[in-house]
Write an enzyme that holds these catalytic residues in place. Structure first.
Site, PDB file in Angstrom:
ATOM      1  N   GLY A  12      -1.149  -2.381  -1.358  1.00 17.18           N
ATOM      2  CA  GLY A  12       0.179  -1.608  -1.557  1.00 17.18           C
ATOM      3  C   GLY A  12       1.283  -2.711  -1.339  1.00 17.18           C
ATOM      4  NE  ARG A  73      -4.206   0.446  -3.037  1.00 16.01           N
ATOM      5  CZ  ARG A  73      -3.438   0.382  -1.827  1.00 16.01           C
ATOM      6  NH1 ARG A  73      -3.957  -0.622  -0.908  1.00 16.01           N
ATOM      7  NH2 ARG A  73      -2.418   1.013  -1.560  1.00 16.01           N
ATOM      8  CB  THR A 126       1.094  -2.846   5.243  1.00 17.73           C
ATOM      9  OG1 THR A 126       0.783  -1.153   5.175  1.00 17.73           O
ATOM     10  CG2 THR A 126       0.602  -3.123   6.485  1.00 17.73           C
ATOM     11  CG  ASP A 128       0.609   2.166   5.787  1.00 16.45           C
ATOM     12  OD1 ASP A 128       1.740   3.023   5.374  1.00 16.45           O
ATOM     13  OD2 ASP A 128      -0.390   2.095   4.996  1.00 16.45           O
TER      14      ASP A 128
HETATM   15  O1  F6P Z   1      -0.686   1.247   2.486  1.00 16.65           O
HETATM   16  C1  F6P Z   1       0.471   1.565   2.235  1.00 16.65           C
HETATM   17  C2  F6P Z   1       0.589   2.816   1.663  1.00 16.65           C
HETATM   18  O2  F6P Z   1       1.910   3.300   0.998  1.00 16.65           O
HETATM   19  C3  F6P Z   1      -0.080   3.843   2.307  1.00 16.65           C
HETATM   20  O3  F6P Z   1       1.204   4.370   3.175  1.00 16.65           O
HETATM   21  C4  F6P Z   1      -0.470   5.081   1.356  1.00 16.65           C
HETATM   22  O4  F6P Z   1      -1.267   5.898   1.992  1.00 16.65           O
HETATM   23  C5  F6P Z   1      -1.114   4.068   0.406  1.00 16.65           C
HETATM   24  O5  F6P Z   1      -0.441   2.787   0.597  1.00 16.65           O
HETATM   25  C6  F6P Z   1      -0.863   4.696  -0.926  1.00 16.65           C
HETATM   26  O6  F6P Z   1      -1.593   3.935  -2.051  1.00 16.65           O
HETATM   27  P1  F6P Z   1      -1.435   3.895  -3.421  1.00 16.65           P
HETATM   28  O7  F6P Z   1      -0.486   2.769  -3.710  1.00 16.65           O
HETATM   29  O8  F6P Z   1      -3.038   3.199  -3.844  1.00 16.65           O
HETATM   30  O9  F6P Z   1      -1.258   5.196  -3.906  1.00 16.65           O
END
Ligand code: F6P
Length: 318
Positions: A12, A73, A126, A128
């Site tokens: 992400g 990813r 990230t 998070d």
């Molecule tokens: O890891 C960062 C994040 O934004 C998380 O907070 C969230 O759960 C996830 O990525 C969402 O992932 P994606 O971009 O694959 O929807």
């Protein structure tokens, strides 16, 4: 001695990734290295999307959100044959080492590549703030400030209408954004993996708040509870009227805060220094305000109880 290095962003995106890429490019060039951008993370590495970077290539990127070299990813990266193709692509350009910016999935990839002979350094990118070993990740401060800005606005309208605002924030499996936001906005309740959830206690706290306040703010970390069910319970069992808001991807965008720009820039410089020192398989961590390089395996295995500690501080504020 390494001569050519690559840089990629994976997983992400997070505000500040551009600042980190810029720092790797500029520090690398300053030390006489050729620096290459790998577009779209490990997926782009597999597809051979590689381009040489110059000082100018990273001009006007520092203040921009997202990642200008793209991210993706690639679950298939766990297969050795996929990584072998990636390594062939790096050999084609003579790239000896990589700086990999992302979350723990990115770190696992960096470790595997290092074991296969391409020295990699991980940078924690990230929103998070869930990476072991470092107290702060690149992007966390900006996302937190976006959440605080949004909740301050929600509080205005909640107070006007005497409502309870349930706000869902990101964090994957980590409550760092929720708890820090809870402290920063003066929320009444935070719900995340680290706090656990007891509906009776939440209802009791909301009823208590209704005695003296015109608003009640509940911050919920994603994937923990059904916020619509909580909204209904509050409407039925407390004097407040509840409304839910999911902040979603807004939290991932925006111009990075000075804190994130500085963290990303200094970590980028440190990553290049690590590679020049002949090290690989390490990640850059911020510990008590200082940057240090830690073996990725060691960092990933470290216990991370700083979020629960912050929650104890939050509870003191009620
Ligand atoms: O890891 C960062 C994040 O934004 C998380 O907070 C969230 O759960 C996830 O990525 C969402 O992932 P994606 O971009 O694959 O929807």
């Amino acid at each position: 001695m390494i001569k050519k290095i690559g840089v990629l962003t994976s997983g992400g995106d997070a505000p500040g990734m551009n600042a980190a890429v810029r720092a790797v490019v500029r520090a690398g060039i300053t030390h006489g290295l050729e620096v290459y951008a790998i577009y779209d993370g490990y997926r782009g590495l597999y597809e051979g999307k590689i381009e040489r970077m110059y000082r100018k290539s990273v001009s006007e990127k520092l203040n921009r959100g997202g990642t200008f070299i793209g991210t993706a990813r690639l679950p298939e990266f766990k297969y050795e044959e996929v990584r072998e193709v990636c390594i062939e692509n790096l050999h084609e350009y003579g790239i000896d080492a990589l700086v990999c910016i992302g979350g723990d999935g990115t770190y696992h990839g960096a470790l595997e590549l290092t074991k296969m002979g391409i020295y990699c350094i991980g940078l924690p990118g990230t929103i998070d703030n869930d990476i072991s070993g470092t107290e702060y990740t690149i992007g966390f401060d900006t996302a937190l400030s976006t959440i605080v800005d949004a909740v301050d606005k929600l509080r205005d309208t909640s107070s006007s209408h005497r409502r309870c605002s349930i706000v869902e924030v990101m964090g994957r499996n980590c409550g760092a954004l929720a708890i820090h936001a809870g402290i920063a906005v003066g929320a009444e309740i935070v719900i995340c993996a680290e706090t656990g959830y007891n509906e009776e206690e939440v209802i009791k706290t909301v009823c208590e708040a209704a005695k003296s306040k015109r608003h009640c703010i509940i911050i919920v970390s994603e994937h923990t509870i059904d916020i619509k069910a909580l909204e209904q319970a509050i409407n039925e069992r407390t004097p407040f009227n509840a409304r839910t808001t999911v902040l979603g991807y807004i939290q991932r965008g925006g111009s990075p805060t000075p804190r994130d720009r500085i963290l990303a820039s200094t970590m980028g410089v440190k990553a290049v220094e690590e590679l020049l020192a002949g090290n690989g398989g390490t990640c850059i961590c911020e510990v008590e305000g200082k940057l240090k390089a830690v073996p990725i395996e060691e960092a990933l295995n470290q216990k991370r109880d700083q979020v629960s500690e912050k929650y104890r501080e939050f509870k003191e504020l009620w």
